[in-house]
Design an enzyme around this catalytic site. Structure first.
Site, mmCIF file in Angstrom:
data_model
loop_
_atom_site.group_PDB
_atom_site.id
_atom_site.type_symbol
_atom_site.label_atom_id
_atom_site.label_comp_id
_atom_site.label_asym_id
_atom_site.label_seq_id
_atom_site.Cartn_x
_atom_site.Cartn_y
_atom_site.Cartn_z
ATOM 1 N N HIS A 43 0.414 13.420 -28.891
ATOM 2 C CA HIS A 43 -0.114 12.106 -28.920
ATOM 3 C C HIS A 43 -0.943 11.622 -29.993
ATOM 4 C CE1 HIS A 43 -0.370 12.642 -24.063
ATOM 5 N NE2 HIS A 43 1.010 12.095 -24.566
ATOM 6 N N LYS A 60 3.360 11.439 -11.045
ATOM 7 C CA LYS A 60 2.555 10.781 -11.945
ATOM 8 C C LYS A 60 3.026 9.415 -12.125
ATOM 9 C CE LYS A 60 -0.443 14.166 -14.303
ATOM 10 N NZ LYS A 60 -0.848 14.556 -15.804
ATOM 11 N N ARG A 116 0.923 -1.270 0.098
ATOM 12 C CA ARG A 116 -0.136 -0.090 0.045
ATOM 13 C C ARG A 116 0.944 1.273 -0.032
ATOM 14 N NH1 ARG A 116 -2.879 -3.112 3.994
ATOM 15 N NH2 ARG A 116 -4.836 -4.057 2.723
ATOM 16 N N ASN A 175 0.519 20.199 -20.468
ATOM 17 C CA ASN A 175 0.192 19.358 -21.689
ATOM 18 C C ASN A 175 0.457 20.131 -22.903
ATOM 19 O OD1 ASN A 175 -0.145 16.821 -20.182
ATOM 20 N ND2 ASN A 175 -2.359 17.796 -19.750
ATOM 21 N N LYS A 208 8.243 23.238 -13.249
ATOM 22 C CA LYS A 208 7.000 22.076 -13.068
ATOM 23 C C LYS A 208 6.910 21.833 -11.533
ATOM 24 C CE LYS A 208 5.936 17.407 -13.669
ATOM 25 N NZ LYS A 208 6.003 16.014 -14.758
ATOM 26 N N GLU A 242 10.651 18.746 -24.236
ATOM 27 C CA GLU A 242 9.979 19.153 -22.987
ATOM 28 C C GLU A 242 10.662 20.253 -22.570
ATOM 29 O OE1 GLU A 242 7.030 17.494 -22.334
ATOM 30 O OE2 GLU A 242 7.164 15.474 -22.825
ATOM 31 N N HIS A 281 0.976 18.224 -26.519
ATOM 32 C CA HIS A 281 0.659 16.814 -26.293
ATOM 33 C C HIS A 281 -0.681 16.474 -26.933
ATOM 34 C CE1 HIS A 281 4.010 17.452 -23.268
ATOM 35 N NE2 HIS A 281 3.917 16.198 -22.883
ATOM 36 N N ARG A 290 -2.034 22.593 -13.732
ATOM 37 C CA ARG A 290 -1.101 21.347 -14.374
ATOM 38 C C ARG A 290 -1.347 21.012 -15.754
ATOM 39 N NH1 ARG A 290 1.386 16.226 -10.804
ATOM 40 N NH2 ARG A 290 2.469 15.467 -12.662
ATOM 41 N N GLU A 318 -4.053 17.819 -11.195
ATOM 42 C CA GLU A 318 -4.502 18.127 -12.590
ATOM 43 C C GLU A 318 -5.975 18.551 -12.544
ATOM 44 O OE1 GLU A 318 -2.368 16.534 -15.865
ATOM 45 O OE2 GLU A 318 -4.186 16.909 -17.011
ATOM 46 N N HIS A 364 8.138 10.543 -28.225
ATOM 47 C CA HIS A 364 7.249 11.135 -27.434
ATOM 48 C C HIS A 364 7.652 12.760 -27.503
ATOM 49 C CE1 HIS A 364 4.714 12.579 -24.326
ATOM 50 N NE2 HIS A 364 5.635 12.949 -23.756
HETATM 51 N N1 LIG Z 1 5.300 10.711 -15.107
HETATM 52 C C1 LIG Z 1 5.250 11.598 -15.793
HETATM 53 O O1 LIG Z 1 4.733 12.888 -15.371
HETATM 54 C C2 LIG Z 1 5.860 11.851 -17.248
HETATM 55 C C3 LIG Z 1 5.992 12.896 -18.111
HETATM 56 C C4 LIG Z 1 6.719 12.778 -19.297
HETATM 57 C C5 LIG Z 1 6.862 11.660 -19.922
HETATM 58 N N2 LIG Z 1 6.414 10.608 -19.125
HETATM 59 C C6 LIG Z 1 6.698 9.112 -19.670
HETATM 60 O O2 LIG Z 1 8.326 9.023 -19.766
HETATM 61 C C7 LIG Z 1 8.618 8.011 -20.904
HETATM 62 C C8 LIG Z 1 9.475 8.559 -21.968
HETATM 63 O O3 LIG Z 1 10.751 8.786 -21.071
HETATM 64 P P1 LIG Z 1 12.259 8.558 -21.797
HETATM 65 O O4 LIG Z 1 12.166 9.465 -22.783
HETATM 66 O O5 LIG Z 1 13.127 8.888 -20.620
HETATM 67 O O6 LIG Z 1 12.030 7.107 -22.190
HETATM 68 P P2 LIG Z 1 12.980 5.730 -21.951
HETATM 69 O O7 LIG Z 1 12.677 5.533 -20.376
HETATM 70 O O8 LIG Z 1 12.479 4.731 -22.639
HETATM 71 O O9 LIG Z 1 14.350 6.426 -22.368
HETATM 72 C C9 LIG Z 1 14.649 6.519 -23.498
HETATM 73 C C10 LIG Z 1 15.849 5.824 -23.840
HETATM 74 O O10 LIG Z 1 16.977 6.372 -23.540
HETATM 75 C C11 LIG Z 1 17.716 5.318 -22.803
HETATM 76 N N3 LIG Z 1 18.576 6.050 -21.591
HETATM 77 C C12 LIG Z 1 17.932 6.655 -20.546
HETATM 78 N N4 LIG Z 1 19.076 7.178 -19.872
HETATM 79 C C13 LIG Z 1 20.101 6.952 -20.760
HETATM 80 C C14 LIG Z 1 21.396 7.442 -20.422
HETATM 81 N N5 LIG Z 1 21.704 8.170 -19.271
HETATM 82 N N6 LIG Z 1 22.469 6.962 -21.318
HETATM 83 C C15 LIG Z 1 21.819 6.206 -22.267
HETATM 84 N N7 LIG Z 1 20.892 6.011 -22.527
HETATM 85 C C16 LIG Z 1 19.974 6.321 -21.725
HETATM 86 C C17 LIG Z 1 16.682 4.330 -22.089
HETATM 87 O O11 LIG Z 1 17.142 3.033 -21.899
HETATM 88 C C18 LIG Z 1 15.958 4.277 -23.313
HETATM 89 O O12 LIG Z 1 16.256 3.345 -24.488
HETATM 90 C C19 LIG Z 1 7.190 7.846 -21.482
HETATM 91 O O13 LIG Z 1 6.778 6.521 -21.088
HETATM 92 C C20 LIG Z 1 6.394 8.893 -21.048
HETATM 93 O O14 LIG Z 1 4.836 8.605 -20.851
HETATM 94 C C21 LIG Z 1 5.912 10.400 -17.733
#
Ligand SMILES: NC(=O)c1ccc[n+]([C@@H]2O[C@H](COP(=O)([O-])OP(=O)(O)OC[C@H]3O[C@@H](n4cnc5c(N)ncnc54)[C@H](O)[C@@H]3O)[C@@H](O)[C@H]2O)c1
Length: 373
Positions: free
Chosen positions: A256, A147, A125, A249, A231, A189, A252, A245, A241, A270
């Protein structure tokens, strides 16, 4: 060479936490984490790209303060944000005998942060967790704000919870191993923050982002700090949100739809979709007479100067028509009671939420953008 160290506070009452931003924080990880532990051990979850590159540094950094770690390595990539790996992670954490007072560490990009944060939210939990984001996107966005989620065949991030981390450690040193494409996608971003709420930040980025992309450490720290501060302020005002918040987006809804249209594939990351989406949001705002005609050109000029995807014709392969893109936009999470909420702009740094957007104008912007594709 010594670099700046920055701390951003996320003010959420008894769930407040700090974001520590600097260069070489992994090598000192124990110093930050040990004071928060009830016993000197943590369970770390990473992916199979980040682990081989940076796990040894993290382990040594924890050991230096007498903190032991065990780890689980999951496959890199968006497909990991699913029930199978959530269940694998939760069962592994239980095997490691993680208790309520222990700390789970999410060590990777946004995928690991979202998945592990959700696992921590539901394990017993709720156990505390530390975000150690390793991608630019994760350092400026996904690791902050609480999130957490996995994906469903019905859509992205549909299964999740709000669960704030206890600490975020953003070490810009690890960004050095990212591919240029992933780094620039994360930069999408960063630009978004300037565009949505701070014209001075956008000005700063126009002047400093080329150096930042080329590897300037202090400029990377400053961009991460500025983004996290923006942020943190928004999340402190509106954690779940209900209002402000949603500004995060910006770009986005278009992004999306484009991600869905390209099958969430390598054709469009993304952050790339967000960047193109920001350019489209400014174009619609301009056509609605909300912002100056020069604003969309300035947004596009900056994205192009950074070598980023800017227009629909930067996406390889065919795209569906404007009607199909509009339908995909309508499936966005930001639809409430059948009405799509748009993030529009009165200028650079002046975004606002509205449902009062004539769909014909959106469609004409998409048609024009597709005609050039
Ligand atoms: N929770 C939130 O508020 C929020 C906000 C924005 C995005 N997201 C989510 O985040 C995800 C995208 O994040 P992302 O772009 O980090 O994706 P990811 O975690 O897939 O990373 C992108 C790629 O970079 C690699 N990588 C990460 N750090 C590295 C490093 N230091 N050196 C070499 N390679 C590295 C990873 O292994 C992966 O292959 C999506 O799932 C999206 O929905 C969440």
């Amino acid at each position: 060479m010594t670099h700046t160290h920055e701390t951003v506070h996320v003010a959420l009452g008894d769930r407040s936490y700090r974001i520590e931003i600097g260069h070489g924080l992994l090598a000192d990880a124990g110093k930050w984490v040990a004071p928060m532990l009830s016993r000197p051990r943590v369970a770390v979850v990473t992916d199979d790209t980040v682990g081989p590159l940076h796990l040894d540094t993290l382990r040594a950094g924890l050991e230096a303060s007498g903190v032991e770690m065990t780890h689980l390595t999951l496959p890199a990539g968006e497909a990991t944000k699913c029930w199978r790996y959530l269940s694998e992670t939760v069962e592994w954490l239980l095997e490691q005998k993680v208790e309520r007072g222990d700390m789970v560490v999410a060590f990777g990009g946004g995928v690991i942060g979202d998945l592990v944060g959700f696992a921590a939210a539901i394990l017993r939990r709720g156990v505390r967790f530390v975000q150690i984001p390793t991608s630019l996107l994760a350092q400026v966005d996904s690791s902050v704000g609480g999130k957490t989620a996995i994906n469903s065949p019905h859509g992205k991030n549909l299964i999740g919870a709000f669960h704030q981390p206890a600490l975020v450690l953003a070490d810009v040193a690890v960004l050095g191993t990212m591919t240029e494409r992933d780094f620039l996608a994360g930069y999408g971003e960063v630009v978004k923050y300037g565009l949505l709420g701070d014209a001075a930040f956008f000005d700063w980025l126009e002047r400093n982002a080329p150096a930042l992309a080329a590897g300037d450490i202090d400029k990377r720290i400053e961009a991460v700090r500025w983004s996290c501060q923006m942020k943190a302020d928004i999340v402190a005002r509106d954690e779940t949100e209900q209002g402000d918040r949603a500004l995060l987006n910006l770009g986005h809804t278009f992004g999306h739809a484009l991600e869905a249209a390209t099958g969430y594939s390598d054709r469009l990351l993304h952050g790339e979709g967000v960047a193109i989406g920001c350019a489209l949001a400014f174009e619609v705002s301009s056509r609605l007479g909300l912002c100056a005609q020069e604003d969309p050109s300035r947004v596009r000029a900056h994205l192009k100067a950074m070598g980023m995807k800017t227009d629909l014709n930067d996406i390889a392969g065919a795209l569906p028509d404007a009607d199909t893109l509009m339908t995909l936009m309508g499936q966005d999470k930001k639809v409430t009671q059948g009405t799509l909420n748009y993030i529009m702009a009165r200028g650079i740094g002046a975004a606002f939420v509205t449902s009062d957007v004539d769909p014909k104008v959106v469609k004409s912007v998409l048609e024009d953008a597709l005609a050039l594709a």
